[in-house]
Design an enzyme around this catalytic site. Sequence first.
Site, PDB file in Angstrom:
ATOM      1  N   HIS A  82       7.828  -1.644   7.715  1.00 17.64           N
ATOM      2  CA  HIS A  82       6.764  -1.265   6.779  1.00 17.64           C
ATOM      3  C   HIS A  82       5.435  -1.824   7.248  1.00 17.64           C
ATOM      4  O   HIS A  82       5.349  -2.977   7.655  1.00 17.64           O
ATOM      5  CB  HIS A  82       7.062  -1.805   5.378  1.00 17.64           C
ATOM      6  CG  HIS A  82       5.988  -1.486   4.387  1.00 17.64           C
ATOM      7  ND1 HIS A  82       5.890  -0.260   3.768  1.00 17.64           N
ATOM      8  CD2 HIS A  82       4.940  -2.216   3.931  1.00 17.64           C
ATOM      9  CE1 HIS A  82       4.837  -0.252   2.973  1.00 17.64           C
ATOM     10  NE2 HIS A  82       4.237  -1.424   3.051  1.00 17.64           N
ATOM     11  N   ASP A 161       6.935   0.146 -10.287  1.00 14.79           N
ATOM     12  CA  ASP A 161       5.831  -0.253  -9.407  1.00 14.79           C
ATOM     13  C   ASP A 161       4.738   0.802  -9.414  1.00 14.79           C
ATOM     14  O   ASP A 161       3.551   0.489  -9.437  1.00 14.79           O
ATOM     15  CB  ASP A 161       6.329  -0.491  -7.979  1.00 14.79           C
ATOM     16  CG  ASP A 161       5.143  -0.644  -7.038  1.00 14.79           C
ATOM     17  OD1 ASP A 161       4.410  -1.629  -7.186  1.00 14.79           O
ATOM     18  OD2 ASP A 161       4.922   0.240  -6.196  1.00 14.79           O
ATOM     19  N   ARG A 168      -2.889  -1.720 -12.345  1.00 16.07           N
ATOM     20  CA  ARG A 168      -3.600  -2.798 -11.646  1.00 16.07           C
ATOM     21  C   ARG A 168      -4.860  -2.274 -10.973  1.00 16.07           C
ATOM     22  O   ARG A 168      -5.896  -2.943 -10.948  1.00 16.07           O
ATOM     23  CB  ARG A 168      -2.677  -3.443 -10.594  1.00 16.07           C
ATOM     24  CG  ARG A 168      -1.584  -4.313 -11.203  1.00 16.07           C
ATOM     25  CD  ARG A 168      -0.510  -4.645 -10.174  1.00 16.07           C
ATOM     26  NE  ARG A 168      -1.053  -5.210  -8.969  1.00 16.07           N
ATOM     27  CZ  ARG A 168      -0.554  -5.003  -7.729  1.00 16.07           C
ATOM     28  NH1 ARG A 168       0.518  -4.257  -7.557  1.00 16.07           N
ATOM     29  NH2 ARG A 168      -1.111  -5.545  -6.688  1.00 16.07           N
ATOM     30  N   SER A 183       5.195  -5.686  -5.197  1.00 12.80           N
ATOM     31  CA  SER A 183       5.007  -4.235  -5.196  1.00 12.80           C
ATOM     32  C   SER A 183       5.575  -3.629  -3.901  1.00 12.80           C
ATOM     33  O   SER A 183       6.376  -2.686  -3.926  1.00 12.80           O
ATOM     34  CB  SER A 183       3.508  -3.942  -5.334  1.00 12.80           C
ATOM     35  OG  SER A 183       3.220  -2.613  -5.000  1.00 12.80           O
ATOM     36  N   LYS A 187       9.749  -1.559  -3.271  1.00 12.61           N
ATOM     37  CA  LYS A 187       9.987  -0.240  -2.672  1.00 12.61           C
ATOM     38  C   LYS A 187      10.872  -0.363  -1.429  1.00 12.61           C
ATOM     39  O   LYS A 187      11.754   0.459  -1.199  1.00 12.61           O
ATOM     40  CB  LYS A 187       8.644   0.414  -2.314  1.00 12.61           C
ATOM     41  CG  LYS A 187       7.885   0.894  -3.545  1.00 12.61           C
ATOM     42  CD  LYS A 187       6.490   1.367  -3.231  1.00 12.61           C
ATOM     43  CE  LYS A 187       5.543   0.218  -3.026  1.00 12.61           C
ATOM     44  NZ  LYS A 187       4.151   0.416  -3.292  1.00 12.61           N
TER      45      LYS A 187
HETATM   46  N1  URA Z   1       0.409  -1.670  -1.324  1.00 15.92           N
HETATM   47  C1  URA Z   1       1.351  -1.620  -2.276  1.00 15.92           C
HETATM   48  O1  URA Z   1       2.322  -0.877  -2.144  1.00 15.92           O
HETATM   49  N2  URA Z   1       1.213  -2.401  -3.356  1.00 15.92           N
HETATM   50  C2  URA Z   1       0.173  -3.235  -3.559  1.00 15.92           C
HETATM   51  O2  URA Z   1       0.128  -3.933  -4.563  1.00 15.92           O
HETATM   52  C3  URA Z   1      -0.816  -3.275  -2.552  1.00 15.92           C
HETATM   53  C4  URA Z   1      -0.675  -2.476  -1.450  1.00 15.92           C
END
Ligand code: URA
Length: 435
Positions: A82, A161, A168, A183, A187
């Site tokens: 990632h 999320d 947010r 976050s 995922k």
């Molecule tokens: N990328 C994400 O997936 N989440 C965040 O909080 C910031 C960047």
Amino acid sequence: MRMYDLIMKKRNGAALTKEEIEFMVKGFTDGSIPDYQMSAMMMAVYFQGMTEEETLYLTLAMQHSGDVLDLTAISGIKVDKHSTGGVGDKTSLALAPMVAACGIKVAKMSGRGLGHTGGTIDKLESFPGFSTEISTEQFFENVEKNSIAIMGQTKDLAPADKKLYALRDVTATVDNMSLIASSIMSKKLAAGADAIVLDVKTGSGAFMKAEKDAFALAEEMVKIGKNAGKETIAVVSDMDQPLGEAVGNILEVKEAIATLNGNGPKDFETLCITLGSHMLVAGKAAENEEQAENMLREVIQNGKALEKLAQFVTSQGGDASYVYEPEKFEKAAIIEEITAPETGYVSAVNCEEIGNCSLVLGGGRETKESSIDLTVGLVLKKKRGDFVKKGEVMAQIYGNDRGKTDNAKERFLKAFRFSDKAPEQTAFIKGIVKV
Ligand code: URA
């Protein structure tokens, strides 16, 4: 349990329990906890922070808020990668076939991009016919047979999320380490791999501008991964200027192909080899990073990595002849040179602004609904530390609209700083974080 009491508890600086965090995430996802209470909680977290345990509980609660992919039916160790995102980041396009050619199973879910260029899926769709809308059965079959498949992220991956990130984003609570780390990791954990290699960027084109913040984020994510029982490693790398030379979808695909042919830009190749060697070690395809690096260089030299890309493109409906004849890709109508306005060393590049140039040209999305022009972008001929003479070519610009191209050209030149002295050399790979 009442959300009001949890907000007060966090506001006063106490740690929330696992049950309290689960209650909060579940309630927010099903709508029984309203946005205004969750906003207050996020602001309390922003000021009071979260402990390592709280961060883990939040991650796990978000991971389990929707589908969790079960990859156990696929044999072997599945390793995911990632990136925290940057300008010219085409890493998955070259890295995935490289590691798959070394025997690692790449079962990847990717997203479309929002921002200066498309995401991996947009770039892959440059191959005519290519689709990531494949069934789960087809996805599993391709990974088992070819060691590689990429499918679009399902709507149900960590829905908590998705909802929380949107909140947010409008309540000035994005930039808290625990919230960002949970976050991203929710995922990644929901996507089901056994090991995770994180590509954390730092610099003017990255989410984390300061190196110390990038390392802090890397450490938070690695700790979450470990506490969740997955081997997790982070590579922190430079994003103070674009990665490689190409910025823009088809241009980046061509650069990834060149890299698989052994002709890629040095920084981009270094990143692929570094991330790839950690993936090979985590996936037990190599005993150590040195052996892994040799294996990766070999699949570039003997053409196996390029063949793997072609096999992958074909298996998802794409025309693989473009892998061997990249000049067939569609070209922008306007291709021009941008020349240096003065003589000197390139001392700094505002990387984010280069990303914005691609966006101005039409290469990225401003909203989820915008369409994307795959042909536009920039190819940088000069980067930080290079000496350039007035009038020398700095970059090639690819556009389809006169006004947009002129606007992007102007912004591009303003993104560069020149100096009489060569700037201090900085390391491209800043460090590796493991626990
Ligand atoms: N990328 C994400 O997936 N989440 C965040 O909080 C910031 C960047």
